[in-house]
Every structure is written in structure tokens, then in C-alpha cells.
Write a protein that holds these residues in place. Structure first.
Motif, PDB file in Angstrom:
ATOM      1  N   LYS A   1      -8.098  -0.376   1.507  1.00 35.05           N
ATOM      2  CA  LYS A   1      -9.299  -0.214   0.684  1.00 35.05           C
ATOM      3  C   LYS A   1      -9.098   0.802  -0.430  1.00 35.05           C
ATOM      4  O   LYS A   1      -9.397   0.525  -1.602  1.00 35.05           O
ATOM      5  CB  LYS A   1     -10.473   0.212   1.571  1.00 35.05           C
ATOM      6  CG  LYS A   1     -11.785   0.361   0.812  1.00 35.05           C
ATOM      7  CD  LYS A   1     -12.928   0.697   1.756  1.00 35.05           C
ATOM      8  CE  LYS A   1     -14.240   0.840   0.986  1.00 35.05           C
ATOM      9  NZ  LYS A   1     -15.380   1.160   1.893  1.00 35.05           N
ATOM     10  N   ILE A   2      -8.535   1.966  -0.084  1.00 32.57           N
ATOM     11  CA  ILE A   2      -8.412   3.027  -1.080  1.00 32.57           C
ATOM     12  C   ILE A   2      -7.317   2.717  -2.095  1.00 32.57           C
ATOM     13  O   ILE A   2      -7.430   3.071  -3.270  1.00 32.57           O
ATOM     14  CB  ILE A   2      -8.163   4.391  -0.393  1.00 32.57           C
ATOM     15  CG1 ILE A   2      -8.393   5.521  -1.386  1.00 32.57           C
ATOM     16  CG2 ILE A   2      -6.768   4.485   0.205  1.00 32.57           C
ATOM     17  CD1 ILE A   2      -8.355   6.901  -0.742  1.00 32.57           C
ATOM     18  N   CYS A   3      -6.266   2.027  -1.659  1.00 31.22           N
ATOM     19  CA  CYS A   3      -5.166   1.714  -2.578  1.00 31.22           C
ATOM     20  C   CYS A   3      -5.568   0.666  -3.622  1.00 31.22           C
ATOM     21  O   CYS A   3      -5.060   0.679  -4.742  1.00 31.22           O
ATOM     22  CB  CYS A   3      -3.948   1.222  -1.796  1.00 31.22           C
ATOM     23  SG  CYS A   3      -3.088   2.539  -0.899  1.00 31.22           S
ATOM     24  N   SER A   4      -6.476  -0.214  -3.250  1.00 30.30           N
ATOM     25  CA  SER A   4      -6.890  -1.270  -4.180  1.00 30.30           C
ATOM     26  C   SER A   4      -8.006  -0.823  -5.124  1.00 30.30           C
ATOM     27  O   SER A   4      -8.336  -1.535  -6.075  1.00 30.30           O
ATOM     28  CB  SER A   4      -7.355  -2.498  -3.394  1.00 30.30           C
ATOM     29  OG  SER A   4      -8.506  -2.193  -2.616  1.00 30.30           O
ATOM     30  N   THR A   5      -8.570   0.353  -4.871  1.00 24.55           N
ATOM     31  CA  THR A   5      -9.693   0.826  -5.690  1.00 24.55           C
ATOM     32  C   THR A   5      -9.387   2.184  -6.325  1.00 24.55           C
ATOM     33  O   THR A   5      -8.904   2.265  -7.443  1.00 24.55           O
ATOM     34  CB  THR A   5     -10.968   0.914  -4.831  1.00 24.55           C
ATOM     35  OG1 THR A   5     -10.715   1.733  -3.660  1.00 24.55           O
ATOM     36  CG2 THR A   5     -11.408  -0.467  -4.364  1.00 24.55           C
ATOM     37  N   HIS A   6      -9.652   3.252  -5.601  1.00 25.48           N
ATOM     38  CA  HIS A   6      -9.544   4.603  -6.159  1.00 25.48           C
ATOM     39  C   HIS A   6      -8.129   4.950  -6.602  1.00 25.48           C
ATOM     40  O   HIS A   6      -7.945   5.612  -7.637  1.00 25.48           O
ATOM     41  CB  HIS A   6     -10.044   5.618  -5.138  1.00 25.48           C
ATOM     42  CG  HIS A   6     -11.441   5.390  -4.686  1.00 25.48           C
ATOM     43  ND1 HIS A   6     -12.497   5.305  -5.573  1.00 25.48           N
ATOM     44  CD2 HIS A   6     -11.978   5.218  -3.442  1.00 25.48           C
ATOM     45  CE1 HIS A   6     -13.619   5.101  -4.897  1.00 25.48           C
ATOM     46  NE2 HIS A   6     -13.329   5.039  -3.613  1.00 25.48           N
TER      47      HIS A   6
ATOM     48  N   VAL B   1     -12.076   9.797 -10.732  1.00 33.16           N
ATOM     49  CA  VAL B   1     -12.485   9.299  -9.423  1.00 33.16           C
ATOM     50  C   VAL B   1     -13.102  10.403  -8.560  1.00 33.16           C
ATOM     51  O   VAL B   1     -13.476  10.152  -7.418  1.00 33.16           O
ATOM     52  CB  VAL B   1     -11.282   8.676  -8.663  1.00 33.16           C
ATOM     53  CG1 VAL B   1     -10.743   7.464  -9.399  1.00 33.16           C
ATOM     54  CG2 VAL B   1     -10.176   9.717  -8.443  1.00 33.16           C
TER      55      VAL B   1
ATOM     56  N   SER C   1     -16.373   9.615  -6.835  1.00 35.09           N
ATOM     57  CA  SER C   1     -16.482   8.370  -6.085  1.00 35.09           C
ATOM     58  C   SER C   1     -15.532   8.271  -4.898  1.00 35.09           C
ATOM     59  O   SER C   1     -15.806   7.563  -3.933  1.00 35.09           O
ATOM     60  CB  SER C   1     -16.222   7.167  -7.015  1.00 35.09           C
ATOM     61  OG  SER C   1     -14.933   7.259  -7.620  1.00 35.09           O
TER      62      SER C   1
ATOM     63  N   GLN D   1      -5.811   2.940  -7.708  1.00 38.43           N
ATOM     64  CA  GLN D   1      -5.525   2.228  -8.958  1.00 38.43           C
ATOM     65  C   GLN D   1      -6.209   2.904 -10.133  1.00 38.43           C
ATOM     66  O   GLN D   1      -5.619   3.079 -11.204  1.00 38.43           O
ATOM     67  CB  GLN D   1      -5.979   0.765  -8.841  1.00 38.43           C
ATOM     68  CG  GLN D   1      -5.229  -0.057  -7.795  1.00 38.43           C
ATOM     69  CD  GLN D   1      -3.757  -0.247  -8.126  1.00 38.43           C
ATOM     70  OE1 GLN D   1      -3.337  -0.075  -9.266  1.00 38.43           O
ATOM     71  NE2 GLN D   1      -2.962  -0.587  -7.132  1.00 38.43           N
ATOM     72  N   ASP D   2      -7.451   3.307  -9.928  1.00 41.32           N
ATOM     73  CA  ASP D   2      -8.183   3.994 -10.998  1.00 41.32           C
ATOM     74  C   ASP D   2      -7.502   5.318 -11.358  1.00 41.32           C
ATOM     75  O   ASP D   2      -7.366   5.666 -12.534  1.00 41.32           O
ATOM     76  CB  ASP D   2      -9.631   4.258 -10.564  1.00 41.32           C
ATOM     77  CG  ASP D   2     -10.467   2.988 -10.507  1.00 41.32           C
ATOM     78  OD1 ASP D   2     -10.052   1.985 -11.125  1.00 41.32           O
ATOM     79  OD2 ASP D   2     -11.522   3.011  -9.847  1.00 41.32           O
TER      80      ASP D   2
ATOM     81  N   ASP E   1       0.830  -1.205   0.000  1.00 42.68           N
ATOM     82  CA  ASP E   1       0.000   0.000   0.000  1.00 42.68           C
ATOM     83  C   ASP E   1       0.865   1.256   0.000  1.00 42.68           C
ATOM     84  O   ASP E   1       0.534   2.248  -0.658  1.00 42.68           O
ATOM     85  CB  ASP E   1      -0.946   0.004   1.199  1.00 42.68           C
ATOM     86  CG  ASP E   1      -2.053  -1.031   1.068  1.00 42.68           C
ATOM     87  OD1 ASP E   1      -2.329  -1.449  -0.077  1.00 42.68           O
ATOM     88  OD2 ASP E   1      -2.629  -1.427   2.100  1.00 42.68           O
TER      89      ASP E   1
END
Length: 336
Positions: free
Chosen positions: A317-322, A332, A335, A324-325, A192
């Protein structure tokens, strides 16, 4: 750390009474509020029923300490609020002078040692909840008020405020150094941290682009959250300028957007654009400032074992979703 139980509350009330000896209040009634960035109290004077906010500047966590809590830093905050009030720019908490005509009070505390305190006039209203009936108009007005603050920062004769936080590329580097320590202490995973490093490296590139523009940088509030917006009618007032400093205006937009849902984020930008030359093409930069705000907030608590337990899960949570996007160039803003 002071807790709100009866024993500890009586201790801090006595602390507040000691501070108030430096002021000309008559029969003040003192109510302990909380201990976070400061130890705060509501003070009500009985003859006229006027209310004030007393702040003793001792952060609950070492990570919240900084130049903003020094005498000079606090004096700059008081000067800013006084200037905003005198220019009738925004409704803010006006600073109150002590018996010596000073806006920052230094005193010696048996409990806290050498200390500083400030008093501000109370703003009546309710903390923003987002459940207000006229929430669209309130958030549009919040955008307008942020624009007024930022335009004020660009006046022909800008005020110089000293010993205030600076939210720039160097601040990012400092944050990364602290976050790296968090990996060693198992507060943050190595994976992360690497994602955060990539995101903030990209944000630093964005800052270089913003530096090439006019009117992208100046005084910012830097701590926009629900608890720092007081609503009276449909007018939102900004309070708690404790972290105000120099930064990119889009940082404030990112900070404010983070507390809003998708539709209200659009409304915020519309209100801001109504008073400035803001372009919706700059949403990508706001996204970067949101990430900058989030990861700087980690360092306030990362070295405090009693308060850093949430960081690892939040980062995962944020590193695996937002994150990455964002790194892939996806939008983003609505979101994150």
C-alpha cells in the motif's frame, strides 16, 4: 512468549516476585501488563500505595532484541532518565535502585536464564488517545517537550551514553539487508523492496545534507506512539525510552507526526518551533525520517513468521502511494 492467560500469567508473576527480592518494597502487589519489548508489570506497595513499573528485558520477538537490552545499554537509559529528572527538564519515569544501589538488576531465572530487570516510578495519567478535549494544547506541549529533550542533548557538556541504538545511514543499510532477506522469504515483494531501496537511498542523501548542519543530531526518544505518551491534565509525558539512542532530531518529529492527523501535525511543529530554531522548510527531511522509521520497524518482525503477516500488505500500500509521491518530489508529510 508469555500470554496473558491464567497459567502463563502465574508464571510471569513468580518471575516478577523473584526480581523484587532484590528491592526494598514492602508487601508489593504485582499486576502483569504485557510482553512486548519487555515483560512488564505494575507494582503497587500497600503501605503507601505507590506504584512502579517493573521491566524484565526479554523481548517477545528476536527482532526486538539489541544492545539496548544489555546491562550497559540499560544503564545508559537509566542514567538518561535520572539526568532528565534531576535537571527538572521533563516529567519522566525515575529509575529505582535495588538493594545494592544499582539501577540495573542481574539475576538468574529458571524460566529465562541469565536476565536483567529495571524498575521505574509510575507516572499517573492516561495514555494519549487524541480524543482529549484539549488535544490541541496537548500536542503543542508535546512539540515543546520534544524540543526540550533535543536542546538538552546539545548542552555544553553532553553526556555520553554507551551501547545505545544509532539511527543513521548505516542503520538504513542494515535494514535494507534484512528487508532483502524478507524478499527471499516471501514476506516482501521484489517490486516493493526496490521502491523501498529507492526511497531509503534518497533518505541517505538527506542525511548527508543534515550532517552538514549544526544541532541536527543527538539523543532521541525514537519510539513516539500513542502508547508512549501519558497525559495528566494538559501535560504529555514521554515514557518508554527503551529504543532511545543517537539520531536526527527530525526522526522524533516524524515518529510523533505519524500518529497524528493533518491539523495536529501542524500543531506539533508549531510547538516544537516555539522552543527551537526549527524551520517549516525542513518538512521534506521529516518525510524522509518517517519512511526511515517505518522501514526500520519492519525488521523488528520480518524474521518472525508469527508476527510478520502484516508487512507485505502494508508495504504494497505505502509503496504504491506515498513512496511514489515522495520519489516524485511531492509533499507527503500531511498524508503519510
Amino acid at each position: 512468549m508469555f500470554q496473558a492467560d491464567n497459567k502463563e500469567e502465574s508464571i510471569v508473576i513468580r518471575e516478577a516476585e523473584k526480581v523484587l527480592l532484590h528491592y526494598s518494597f514492602i508487601e508489593p502487589d504485582i499486576e502483569f501488563i504485557r510482553h512486548n519489548e519487555n515483560i512488564t508489570f505494575k507494582v503497587t506497595t500497600k503501605p503507601d500505595n505507590r506504584c512502579y513499573l517493573l521491566r524484565i528485558h526479554k523481548p517477545v520477538s528476536e527482532g526486538l532484541s539489541g544492545i539496548q537490552h544489555t546491562h550497559d545499554g540499560l544503564e545508559s537509559e537509566m542514567f538518561l532518565l535520572r539526568e532528565i529528572d534531576q535537571r527538572n527538564l521533563l516529567k519522566v519515569q525515575k529509575p529505582v535502585q535495588n538493594r545494592d544501589g544499582e539501577l540495573v538488576t542481574e539475576y538468574i531465572s529458571d524460566q529465562l536464564g541469565s536476565s536483567v530487570a529495571t524498575i521505574l516510578e509510575w507516572i499517573e495519567g492516561s495514555t494519549l488517545t487524541l480524543n482529549e478535549e484539549s488535544i490541541d494544547r496537548i500536542i503543542f506541549k508535546l512539540g515543546e517537550n520534544l524540543a526540550k529533550l533535543h536542546v538538552f542533548s546539545q548542552t555544553k557538556k553532553p553526556l555520553e551514553f554507551h551501547n545505545r541504538p544509532v539511527y543513521n545511514a548505516e542503520r538504513i543499510d542494515d535494514a535494507l539487508a534484512e528487508l532483502r532477506k524478507g524478499v527471499k522469504n516471501n514476506v516482501l515483494s521484489q517490486n516493493d523492496f526496490e521502491v523501498i531501496r529507492q526511497v531509503l537511498t534518497l533518505v541517505k542523501e538527506q542525511l548527508t545534507e543534515l550532517d552538514s548542519r549544526e544541532a541536527s543530531w543527538g539523543y532521541i526518544h525514537a519510539d513516539l506512539q500513542l502508547g508512549n505518551v501519558i497525559v495528566a491534565g494538559e501535560n504529555p509525558s514521554l515514557i518508554d525510552f527503551c529504543l532511545f539512542g543517537y539520531g536526527y532530531y527530525l526522526f522524533d518529529l516524524g515518529s510523533a507526526a505519524s500518529m497524528l492527523n493533518t491539523e495536529l501535525r501542524k500543531t506539533l511543529l508549531q510547538g516544537y518551533a516555539s522552543k527551537t530554531n526549527f524551520s517549516f522548510d525542513d518538512i521534506r527531511y521529516i518525510e524522509g525520517q518517517i519512511f526511515m522509521d517505518i522501514f526500520i520497524s519492519y525488521i523488528f518482525f520480518i524474521n518472525d513468521p508469527e508476527k510478520n503477516g502484516w508487512i507485505k500488505d502494508h508495504a504494497a500500500k505505502i509503496c504504491s502511494t506515498h513512496c511514489q509521491d515522495f520519489l516524485e518530489g511531492k509533499e507527503v508529510y500531511y498524508s503519510i
